[in-house]
Motif scaffolding. Sequence first.
Motif, PDB file in Angstrom:
ATOM      1  N   GLY A 117      35.527  30.377  20.707  1.00 15.34           N
ATOM      2  CA  GLY A 117      35.908  30.967  19.425  1.00 15.34           C
ATOM      3  C   GLY A 117      37.370  30.705  19.100  1.00 15.34           C
ATOM      4  O   GLY A 117      38.173  30.338  19.982  1.00 15.34           O
ATOM      5  N   ASN A 118      37.715  30.858  17.855  1.00 16.19           N
ATOM      6  CA  ASN A 118      39.115  30.792  17.420  1.00 16.19           C
ATOM      7  C   ASN A 118      39.244  31.548  16.104  1.00 16.19           C
ATOM      8  O   ASN A 118      38.289  31.637  15.332  1.00 16.19           O
ATOM      9  N   GLU A 125      40.152  23.406  17.172  1.00 17.94           N
ATOM     10  CA  GLU A 125      39.362  23.353  15.936  1.00 17.94           C
ATOM     11  C   GLU A 125      40.200  23.681  14.694  1.00 17.94           C
ATOM     12  O   GLU A 125      39.658  24.014  13.633  1.00 17.94           O
ATOM     13  N   HIS A 157      35.744  32.128  13.938  1.00 19.05           N
ATOM     14  CA  HIS A 157      34.723  31.274  14.558  1.00 19.05           C
ATOM     15  C   HIS A 157      34.239  31.951  15.832  1.00 19.05           C
ATOM     16  O   HIS A 157      35.046  32.343  16.672  1.00 19.05           O
ATOM     17  N   HIS A 204      30.810  32.230  18.921  1.00 19.25           N
ATOM     18  CA  HIS A 204      29.829  31.429  19.678  1.00 19.25           C
ATOM     19  C   HIS A 204      28.734  32.355  20.225  1.00 19.25           C
ATOM     20  O   HIS A 204      28.533  32.407  21.434  1.00 19.25           O
ATOM     21  N   HIS A 208      26.605  25.137  18.892  1.00 20.77           N
ATOM     22  CA  HIS A 208      28.029  25.471  19.017  1.00 20.77           C
ATOM     23  C   HIS A 208      28.315  26.883  18.488  1.00 20.77           C
ATOM     24  O   HIS A 208      28.595  27.772  19.293  1.00 20.77           O
TER      25      HIS A 208
HETATM   26 ZN   LIG Z   1      33.975  26.509  19.029  1.00 18.19          ZN
END
Ligand SMILES: [Zn+2]
Length: 206
Positions: free
Chosen positions: A32-33, A79, A98, A100, A172
Motif C-alpha cells: 500500500g501507499n 507507485e 492504495h 492490497h 495487486h
Molecule cells: Zn501496491
Amino acid sequence: MHSEDTFSTRAAELIRAGRFFFERGWVPATAGNFSARLDERHVAITVSGRHKGELTAEDFLVVDVEGQVRSEGKRPSAELPLHLQIYQRDESLGAVLHTHSVNATLLSRLHRDVLVLEGYEVLKALRGIGTHEARVEVPIFPNDQDVPRLAARVQEYMAEHPEMHGYLIAGHGLYTWGRSVEEACRHVEAFEFLLACEIEMRRLSR
Ligand SMILES: [Zn+2]
Ligand SMILES: CSC[C@@H](O)[C@@H](O)C(=O)COP(=O)(O)O
C-alpha cells in the motif's frame, strides 16, 4: 506554499488511515501507499517500503506534482506516478490511497477489464452517487512493474471515464481518491465493503 502544520496534519491523517487499514488486513507486509495534497503544487507521500500500519511523520516526504522530490535522502513510494496522475488531472483532489486487501486481490484476478457494482445502498458512500440504482464500473488494469507505463494507461482510461472513483490492478490491489483524506478513506471502506459483498455473493451462488 504549504506550512509545516499542513504537512503534520496530513501526515497524522494518513498515519491514522494506515493503522485502520492494517487492522483490517488491507495493507499487509509493507503493501500500500498513501498521499495527500499539501497545496496546488505539492504532495506528501509515504516513503517506499515502510509498514503502513506503523507509520510516523518520518515516513512521509514531499514531492511536487511533477515528481521532483523535495525531501532530501528519502525515496518515495515505487507507485508515485499513479498518485501524481490523479493530482495532475484534477486540482480538487486532495488524497490518494492504495490498499492490497485479499478481496481486491482476488476479485481483480477473477474478472477481466471491469468489475460492475450495482444494487448496493453503500454505493452512496461514493462521492456524487445518490442512489443504489447507480452502476459503478471499476476498471481492472493488468499489473505492470513499469509504473509510469501503468500510470499512462490509467490516464488514458480516465480521460474517457472521468466519473471514476477507483480502479483495481490485477493481482495487486485498489486505488481510490477523494477531495480530502477523510473522503478517500470513506471510499476505501466503501469499496472494501462492496468487494467483500461481491466475493460472498459468488460463494453463495455456486
Ligand atoms: Zn501496491
Ligand atoms: C510489499 S509488496 C507491495 C509493493 O510492491 C507495492 O505494490 C506497494 O504497494 C508498496 O510499495 P511502496 O514502494 O512501499 O509504496
